[in-house]
Scaffold this active site. Sequence first.
Site, PDB file in Angstrom:
ATOM      1  N   ASP A  61      -7.432  -7.147   5.384  1.00  0.00           N
ATOM      2  CA  ASP A  61      -6.514  -8.106   4.748  1.00  0.00           C
ATOM      3  C   ASP A  61      -5.924  -9.079   5.767  1.00  0.00           C
ATOM      4  OD1 ASP A  61      -6.976  -7.078   2.293  1.00  0.00           O
ATOM      5  OD2 ASP A  61      -5.116  -5.929   2.161  1.00  0.00           O
ATOM      6  N   HIS A 118      -2.404 -14.071  -3.491  1.00  0.00           N
ATOM      7  CA  HIS A 118      -1.223 -14.217  -2.631  1.00  0.00           C
ATOM      8  C   HIS A 118      -1.579 -14.518  -1.184  1.00  0.00           C
ATOM      9  CE1 HIS A 118      -1.526  -9.672  -1.587  1.00  0.00           C
ATOM     10  NE2 HIS A 118      -2.608 -10.036  -2.225  1.00  0.00           N
ATOM     11  N   ARG A 119      -2.629 -13.860  -0.682  1.00  0.00           N
ATOM     12  CA  ARG A 119      -2.946 -14.038   0.749  1.00  0.00           C
ATOM     13  C   ARG A 119      -3.489 -15.435   1.041  1.00  0.00           C
ATOM     14  NH1 ARG A 119      -1.247  -9.676   2.575  1.00  0.00           N
ATOM     15  NH2 ARG A 119      -1.658  -7.700   1.540  1.00  0.00           N
ATOM     16  N   ASP A 178       2.685  -6.241  -8.138  1.00  0.00           N
ATOM     17  CA  ASP A 178       1.858  -5.033  -8.093  1.00  0.00           C
ATOM     18  C   ASP A 178       2.668  -3.752  -8.224  1.00  0.00           C
ATOM     19  OD1 ASP A 178      -0.285  -6.670  -7.884  1.00  0.00           O
ATOM     20  OD2 ASP A 178      -1.100  -5.774  -6.055  1.00  0.00           O
ATOM     21  N   GLU A 190      -8.804  -9.983  -4.595  1.00  0.00           N
ATOM     22  CA  GLU A 190      -8.167 -10.763  -5.663  1.00  0.00           C
ATOM     23  C   GLU A 190      -9.054 -11.930  -6.093  1.00  0.00           C
ATOM     24  OE1 GLU A 190      -6.716  -9.151  -3.391  1.00  0.00           O
ATOM     25  OE2 GLU A 190      -4.689  -8.525  -3.986  1.00  0.00           O
ATOM     26  N   LYS A 234       2.804 -11.302  -5.759  1.00  0.00           N
ATOM     27  CA  LYS A 234       2.054 -10.036  -5.760  1.00  0.00           C
ATOM     28  C   LYS A 234       2.581  -9.094  -4.669  1.00  0.00           C
ATOM     29  CE  LYS A 234      -2.805  -8.540  -5.675  1.00  0.00           C
ATOM     30  NZ  LYS A 234      -2.841  -7.630  -6.785  1.00  0.00           N
ATOM     31  N   GLN A 246     -10.324   2.343  -1.497  1.00  0.00           N
ATOM     32  CA  GLN A 246      -9.382   2.757  -2.551  1.00  0.00           C
ATOM     33  C   GLN A 246      -9.974   3.844  -3.448  1.00  0.00           C
ATOM     34  OE1 GLN A 246      -7.824  -0.549  -4.751  1.00  0.00           O
ATOM     35  NE2 GLN A 246      -6.845  -1.460  -2.959  1.00  0.00           N
ATOM     36  N   ASN A 294      -3.344  -7.354 -11.734  1.00  0.00           N
ATOM     37  CA  ASN A 294      -4.466  -7.483 -10.795  1.00  0.00           C
ATOM     38  C   ASN A 294      -4.242  -6.539  -9.630  1.00  0.00           C
ATOM     39  OD1 ASN A 294      -6.833  -8.387  -9.681  1.00  0.00           O
ATOM     40  ND2 ASN A 294      -6.066 -10.408  -9.099  1.00  0.00           N
ATOM     41  N   SER A 318       0.833  -1.213   0.000  1.00  0.00           N
ATOM     42  CA  SER A 318       0.000   0.000   0.000  1.00  0.00           C
ATOM     43  C   SER A 318       0.859   1.251   0.000  1.00  0.00           C
ATOM     44  CB  SER A 318      -0.894   0.033   1.227  1.00  0.00           C
ATOM     45  OG  SER A 318      -1.608  -1.160   1.316  1.00  0.00           O
ATOM     46  N   ARG A 361     -13.370  -6.644 -10.782  1.00  0.00           N
ATOM     47  CA  ARG A 361     -13.268  -5.904  -9.513  1.00  0.00           C
ATOM     48  C   ARG A 361     -13.840  -4.504  -9.723  1.00  0.00           C
ATOM     49  NH1 ARG A 361      -7.357  -6.707  -7.176  1.00  0.00           N
ATOM     50  NH2 ARG A 361      -8.330  -5.683  -5.402  1.00  0.00           N
TER      51      ARG A 361
END
Length: 684
Positions: free
Chosen positions: A333, A407-408, A52, A361, A443, A184, A98, A26, A132
């Site tokens: 997150d 990724h998470r 990213d 994602e 990512k 965002q 993404n 971020s 998204r």
Amino acid sequence: MYALPFLDLPPLNGASGTVRLPGSKSISNRVLLLAGLAAGTTAVHDLLDSDDTQVMLQALATLGCAQRWEGTGRQRVLHLTGLGGQLAVHEADLFLGNAGTAMRPLAAALAVLAATQGGNFMLHGVPRMHERPIGDLVDALRPLGCTVQDLGTPGYPPLRLHGQAGGTLATETPIRVRGDVSSQFLTALLLALPLVSAARDIVIEVEGELISQPYISITLNLLARFGIAVQQQGWQRFVIPQGSAYRTPGSVHVEGDASSASYFVALGAIAAKGGAPLRIEGVGSDSIQGDIRFVDAAVAMGAQVKSGPGWLEVHRGRWPLAGLQLDCKHIPDAAMTLAVMALYADSPTHLSGIASWRVKETDRIAAMATELRKLGAEVVEGPDFIEVQPLPAAQWRPAAIHTYDDHRMAMCLSLAALNPLAADNTAGPGVPLRILDPRCVGKTFPDYFEAFFHVTTAHPAQVPVICIDGPTASGKGTLAAAVADALGYHLLDSGALYRATGLASQWDGVAPDDEAGLARLAGLLDLRFGHGPEGSRAWLRGREVSSELRTEAAGLLASRISGLAGVRAALQDLQLAFRRAPGLVADGRDMGTVIFPTAPLKVYLTASAATRAERRHKQLISKGIPASIVDLRADLEARDARDQNRAVAPLKPAEDAYLLDNSNLSVDESVQQVLSWWQARRPF
Ligand code: DC
């Protein structure tokens, strides 16, 4: 980074050591955009290097921002020269992968710039990016006077932004944006609208409840560092003062990623049960990231955490962990990590306020529920909550975990490998886990799994070993390296240990029949392996010996001294130490018979003496070394005889070894054969 279709994790039973976190995603992408819009050059330290940030850097390069790198590795510094608020390129096609943190703010900034300075920009990404939402941002930009064209489904990328030079924007009335789907959108407006604040104050009003407020705090904090002092009236109204202009602070440090820290905080809470804590460097008590508050949630579940500026130290506290009821709006997150910690609790965990998971994602609520159930857990999901029951030790199932290009999901679910600890009293050997498409961690944390294995421990018996034994020049080394590569496993070239002992004996003048002297050298062998672009490399006592070790003379000497029981015994512990998570591929003569007798897969590789002599001949000729096939074959046969007939650990197939004659197989065919034998032994 593992470029693999899957990565198998053995059951893990402990954690300690130090992890250095990569930079925050971020912060990195906000800093890049601000530096790209500001006048002058900004030196960015500790920037995250990930998918990213790559797309953001690429987009800024396309827009004409000069980029220069200085230094190497983690010390690399980016010098980015900004546009000073003036478009240098008026037409571009920008692929943003993404990365929501690139798509949303770039859409706002380029819409505003195109509308006032003239331009035509196309913004698009991977298919998931086109699912998204971005409609709330578009709905805020259009009344301002920006021309935003939906090229696909209205309200979703791809978008085209265009306008004529000299256009003006309707900034006299407050700009309204919804805050309840993604913060965002507000961030994007806050980052973009200082571009058009010359004439008057700009007011942004948030409709609906603003979610993820901590991310807005990061935005405001970074805007302030770039000279924009936004006035904040609660979380509903923000004023960008007239005449605001981005000013580079000269240099910026990106702090470590607090969301990434959550996996290691959880790991410490679950598995740092000895004396040493798990230390996390890069974020700490001074963090500006909202996800640092994950630490409070982990503490509520039982973690013991100490912190200071830029660091955290975590120990297991309460065990099993305590179930948690938490509204997670403030840590959307990192909250995913709590859902996996919940498996190790002694009461249910209910996480609410997570509706935003559905537009990340992937649909993270559905994904998490599906994958936790595969492990054996009972999970209930709702539109904006997930409830996870504890998973007792005996009920864990081996599972191949889908990661949904998220990724998470990969990082969170890796914590399930600690399942042998699920309930200490009944702890069994545990079950392994397969993470599909592990490279999705790129990512935000490209070397996540390396870091994870660096600080976790496994019972050696639980770490899989694939043994590849066989005579000289059978192609073991090539096959073993390729199999290790395909599985992301460590590699042990045991022949190199005998070769290095021989080399050391020459350096020190120890005779080839001085068993005690050679055994002493072998016991103290200071040999390091590494990877270079041309394959594996080796250093003996700090000196590179990669090619010296591969000579025929070194092989002959190794063959001779490897017949000495004292030398073999002295090298045993060194070889056993290679058995580390996630797994090992070991090549040699006695891997399956002596060193790793319980290995789950043993392969005995052969090829006819004629084939092997031919291969060795080709190898030597290609290096410009003259050789005769007849002599080579005689040498090989003599070496086979010595290796097979020595008293200690003679070369022979283990009883349970698969025989593989590769005389008529390509390397790739041999690799596929070994991988298919291996797959047949896996529980996935
Ligand atoms: O695999 P290689 O050619 O690098 O091995 C060199 C010599 O070392 C080989 O002739 C026999 C010995 N060796 C051994 O005795 N046991 C092993 N595990 C590996 C090699």
